[in-house]
Structure formats: structure tokens, C-alpha cells
Design a protein around this motif. Structure first.
Motif, mmCIF file in Angstrom:
data_model
loop_
_atom_site.group_PDB
_atom_site.id
_atom_site.type_symbol
_atom_site.label_atom_id
_atom_site.label_comp_id
_atom_site.label_asym_id
_atom_site.label_seq_id
_atom_site.Cartn_x
_atom_site.Cartn_y
_atom_site.Cartn_z
ATOM 1 N N UNK A 249 0.788 -1.234 0.000
ATOM 2 C CA UNK A 249 0.000 0.000 0.000
ATOM 3 C C UNK A 249 0.812 1.272 0.000
ATOM 4 N N UNK A 250 2.153 1.163 0.029
ATOM 5 C CA UNK A 250 2.984 2.369 0.008
ATOM 6 C C UNK A 250 3.026 2.960 -1.405
ATOM 7 N N UNK A 251 3.396 4.227 -1.498
ATOM 8 C CA UNK A 251 3.515 4.893 -2.801
ATOM 9 C C UNK A 251 4.950 5.404 -2.985
ATOM 10 N N UNK A 252 5.767 4.759 -3.819
ATOM 11 C CA UNK A 252 5.486 3.492 -4.513
ATOM 12 C C UNK A 252 5.538 2.330 -3.526
ATOM 13 N N UNK A 253 5.076 1.142 -3.946
ATOM 14 C CA UNK A 253 5.137 -0.010 -3.046
ATOM 15 C C UNK A 253 6.561 -0.253 -2.542
ATOM 16 N N UNK A 254 6.651 -0.735 -1.314
ATOM 17 C CA UNK A 254 7.938 -0.975 -0.660
ATOM 18 C C UNK A 254 7.942 -2.406 -0.141
ATOM 19 N N UNK A 255 8.977 -3.155 -0.486
ATOM 20 C CA UNK A 255 9.016 -4.550 -0.080
ATOM 21 C C UNK A 255 10.290 -4.866 0.692
ATOM 22 N N UNK A 256 10.219 -5.933 1.471
ATOM 23 C CA UNK A 256 11.319 -6.335 2.327
ATOM 24 C C UNK A 256 12.456 -6.953 1.523
ATOM 25 N N UNK A 257 13.654 -6.804 2.040
ATOM 26 C CA UNK A 257 14.837 -7.417 1.441
ATOM 27 C C UNK A 257 15.725 -7.947 2.558
ATOM 28 N N UNK A 258 16.646 -8.853 2.252
ATOM 29 C CA UNK A 258 17.516 -9.390 3.298
ATOM 30 C C UNK A 258 18.225 -8.286 4.081
ATOM 31 N N UNK A 259 18.252 -8.445 5.381
ATOM 32 C CA UNK A 259 18.831 -7.453 6.273
ATOM 33 C C UNK A 259 17.807 -6.543 6.918
ATOM 34 N N UNK A 260 16.616 -6.435 6.347
ATOM 35 C CA UNK A 260 15.570 -5.607 6.950
ATOM 36 C C UNK A 260 15.107 -6.229 8.267
ATOM 37 N N UNK A 261 14.725 -5.357 9.190
ATOM 38 C CA UNK A 261 14.300 -5.799 10.512
ATOM 39 C C UNK A 261 12.864 -5.339 10.769
ATOM 40 N N UNK A 262 12.031 -6.272 11.185
ATOM 41 C CA UNK A 262 10.639 -5.970 11.533
ATOM 42 C C UNK A 262 10.453 -6.055 13.045
ATOM 43 N N UNK A 263 9.697 -5.125 13.598
ATOM 44 C CA UNK A 263 9.231 -5.190 14.980
ATOM 45 C C UNK A 263 7.730 -4.962 14.959
ATOM 46 N N UNK A 264 6.982 -5.718 15.751
ATOM 47 C CA UNK A 264 5.529 -5.585 15.744
ATOM 48 C C UNK A 264 4.975 -5.980 17.093
ATOM 49 N N UNK A 265 3.798 -5.436 17.408
ATOM 50 C CA UNK A 265 3.208 -5.685 18.719
ATOM 51 C C UNK A 265 1.711 -5.450 18.679
ATOM 52 N N UNK A 266 1.005 -6.133 19.583
ATOM 53 C CA UNK A 266 -0.402 -5.878 19.857
ATOM 54 C C UNK A 266 -0.544 -5.678 21.358
ATOM 55 N N UNK A 267 -1.322 -4.711 21.730
ATOM 56 C CA UNK A 267 -1.506 -4.339 23.130
ATOM 57 C C UNK A 267 -1.777 -5.553 24.021
ATOM 58 N N UNK A 268 -0.918 -5.751 25.022
ATOM 59 C CA UNK A 268 -1.086 -6.825 25.982
ATOM 60 C C UNK A 268 -0.626 -8.187 25.531
ATOM 61 N N UNK A 269 -0.218 -8.320 24.268
ATOM 62 C CA UNK A 269 0.128 -9.634 23.718
ATOM 63 C C UNK A 269 1.603 -9.796 23.418
ATOM 64 N N UNK A 270 2.411 -8.768 23.697
ATOM 65 C CA UNK A 270 3.847 -8.888 23.507
ATOM 66 C C UNK A 270 4.325 -8.380 22.160
#
Length: 281
Positions: A249-270
Motif C-alpha cells: 500500500x505504500x507509494x510506490x510499493x515498498x518490499x522487504x529485502x535481506x537485512x531488513x528488521x521488523x518489529x511488531x506488537x499488539x496491546x497486551x500480547x507482547x
């Protein structure tokens, strides 16, 4: 309760997070965190004096928070604003697809970019963990059939998903495309699954910043709906869709490549933390 599995890949033990944030080993209480335990032995865990259990090292690897998952089901386009950014209409009924159970991995394990992948994407999602056999249940009954919830990163390969026919599963089920955890939080400790904040960052930049209150179809409805088409078993996982902000959904689309780091969370779930690595095969 915050239930978890820990240790080397394929050799995971299982435990519980106590009120001080220490991991306590549950191997003397139940055989694993899996469907059998979720359906019949949660009361036994609740009755246990956690202070009597051994403490596990805090730097241990977290495994997938549920073992021996039978089905890994997903709901697509379940956030209206995500459907819009994907250029797709809001479904009149839940859009269902599956992820291979072989995609399941620990919450902080590496995400492997498959061979011939050029559009690797991220999706933070609330996942439901089933606690009771469910067949033709009502929405009112559904909450009693949910053992708990966890964080899921519905990693996706958009070329495989959208440009190689109409079967989304091809872009959803690659190895490491289903990090779940760090914990399974039992439903009694999740005050309102319909109002949980959630976010995802790539290389420290926040791309997703949403809330489950914008889901089109809520967890109880999803469980009831799916039970009309297949029986759900204890330990099955249902990932419920993602808010806007994915790479597609980015403009332009943006995709992951080796070396990229993701962090994610949901409230109360870690939180989860993954690094993308290149396929070695």
C-alpha cells in the motif's frame, strides 16, 4: 495467563510467564502448550503455585506459542482501510485462506525470503487460538470456544499471492511466513479483543499503526462463521487480518529485502522482532 514455548527449534519446552515477568517451566504440570492442554488442562495450570516451578533463563529463544497446530486459517481484507489500500472491495463475507502449518515459527526467528521472491511484505495481525471443538456454533457461543490470543505476522509474498493465479495460499505459506507469539494470552486476560492497539515497524520506521476496533468481522463472528464450513479443533489458529500500512500500500510499493528488521506488537500480547534473510537453498 501468558503461556509460551521456548528452547531450540524442534526441541521446545513450555512454560508460563509469572507476575514478575519470569518464565516458569511447566513440563512437570502439562505435556505441552497444544490443543490437548488448551481443551482440558488450563484449570490445572491455573491451580498451580507458580513459585514452586523452576525459573527459566530470560535469554532463551521463544518458540511458536502453540505446538502441533492442526489448522492455520486466515481472514483477508478484514480492515476496510487495508482493503482500500490494496485496491480491493470490502468483502460481504469473510475472505478465508490458509497458511501452511509449516510456515509457523518463533516470534523472533528469521524470516526467510523465498527463491524468486521480489515482493515480500509484512502484516501485523491478531490471532485467535481455539480451545474447544467448534462445529456450527453461534456467535454467542464462540467466545467460550476461544482459548486465547497471540500476535501473528502474516508474512506475504505478493508476486506469489496475486500474480500467479487466484490462489492466495501460494504467497502465504512459505517457510517462516507465520511467526506466532511470544505468548498465548488466555482470553480471561484479554479485556476486549475488539479494541487492541497494534503496530509494525520496518528498520525503525512505523508503517502500521491500527486498532482491532476497525475490523470488519470481529473474532467471535469469525469463529462462528468458520465453524459453519469446517470443525475447528483445540490449538487451531485463526489470523484475523491486518490494518493499513503494508508494503503493497505504500507509494510506490515498498518490499522487504535481506537485512531488513521488523518489529511488531499488539496491546497486551507482547512484541515480535524478525530479520529478513536470504534463502540458502
Amino acid at each position: 495467563m501468558k503461556l509460551l514455548r521456548y528452547g531450540p527449534i524442534g526441541q521446545e519446552n513450555h512454560g508460563i510467564m509469572d507476575e514478575n515477568g519470569d518464565i516458569r517451566c511447566l513440563s512437570s504440570i502439562v505435556p505441552d502448550i497444544n490443543g490437548d492442554t488448551l481443551s482440558s488442562q488450563l484449570g490445572k495450570i491455573r491451580a498451580t503455585d507458580l513459585s514452586s516451578l523452576p525459573v527459566v533463563s530470560s535469554d532463551v529463544r521463544y518458540g511458536a506459542c502453540v505446538g502441533k497446530v492442526g489448522k492455520f486459517l486466515c481472514v483477508g481484507l478484514n480492515y476496510a482501510d487495508h482493503a482500500a489500500e490494496s485496491g480491493m472491495p470490502i468483502p460481504a463475507e469473510p475472505e478465508i485462506f490458509t497458511k501452511a502449518t509449516s510456515a509457523i515459527c518463533g516470534p523472533n526467528d528469521h524470516v526467510v525470503q523465498p527463491k524468486n521472491s521480489d515482493k515480500l511484505d509484512w502484516e501485523v495481525e491478531l490471532a485467535i487460538v481455539i480451545g474447544k471443538h467448534s462445529s456450527y456454533i453461534t456467535e454467542q457461543q464462540a467466545e467460550d470456544h476461544i482459548a486465547g490470543y497471540c500476535v501473528c505476522n502474516d508474512v506475504s509474498e505478493r508476486t506469489f499471492q496475486l500474480e500467479k493465479g487466484s490462489q492466495w495460499d501460494k504467497g502465504k505459506g512459505c517457510d517462516t511466513f507465520g511467526p506466532i507469539g511470544p505468548w498465548l494470552v488466555t482470553s480471561d486476560e484479554v479485556n476486549d479483543p475488539n479494541n487492541l492497539s497494534m503496530w509494525l515497524e520496518v528498520n525503525g520506521k512505523r508503517f502500521q499503526n491500527g486498532n482491532t476496533n476497525t475490523m470488519v468481522f470481529k473474532p467471535a463472528f469469525i469463529v462462528s462463521y468458520l465453524s459453519q464450513f469446517m470443525s475447528l479443533q483445540p490449538g487451531d489458529i485463526i489470523s484475523t487480518g491486518t490494518p493499513p500500512g503494508v508494503g503493497l500500500g505504500q507509494t510506490p510499493p515498498l518490499y522487504l529485502k535481506p537485512g531488513d528488521k521488523m518489529s511488531l506488537s499488539i496491546e497486551g500480547l507482547g512484541e515480535q522482532h524478525q530479520t529478513v534473510v536470504e534463502c540458502a537453498k
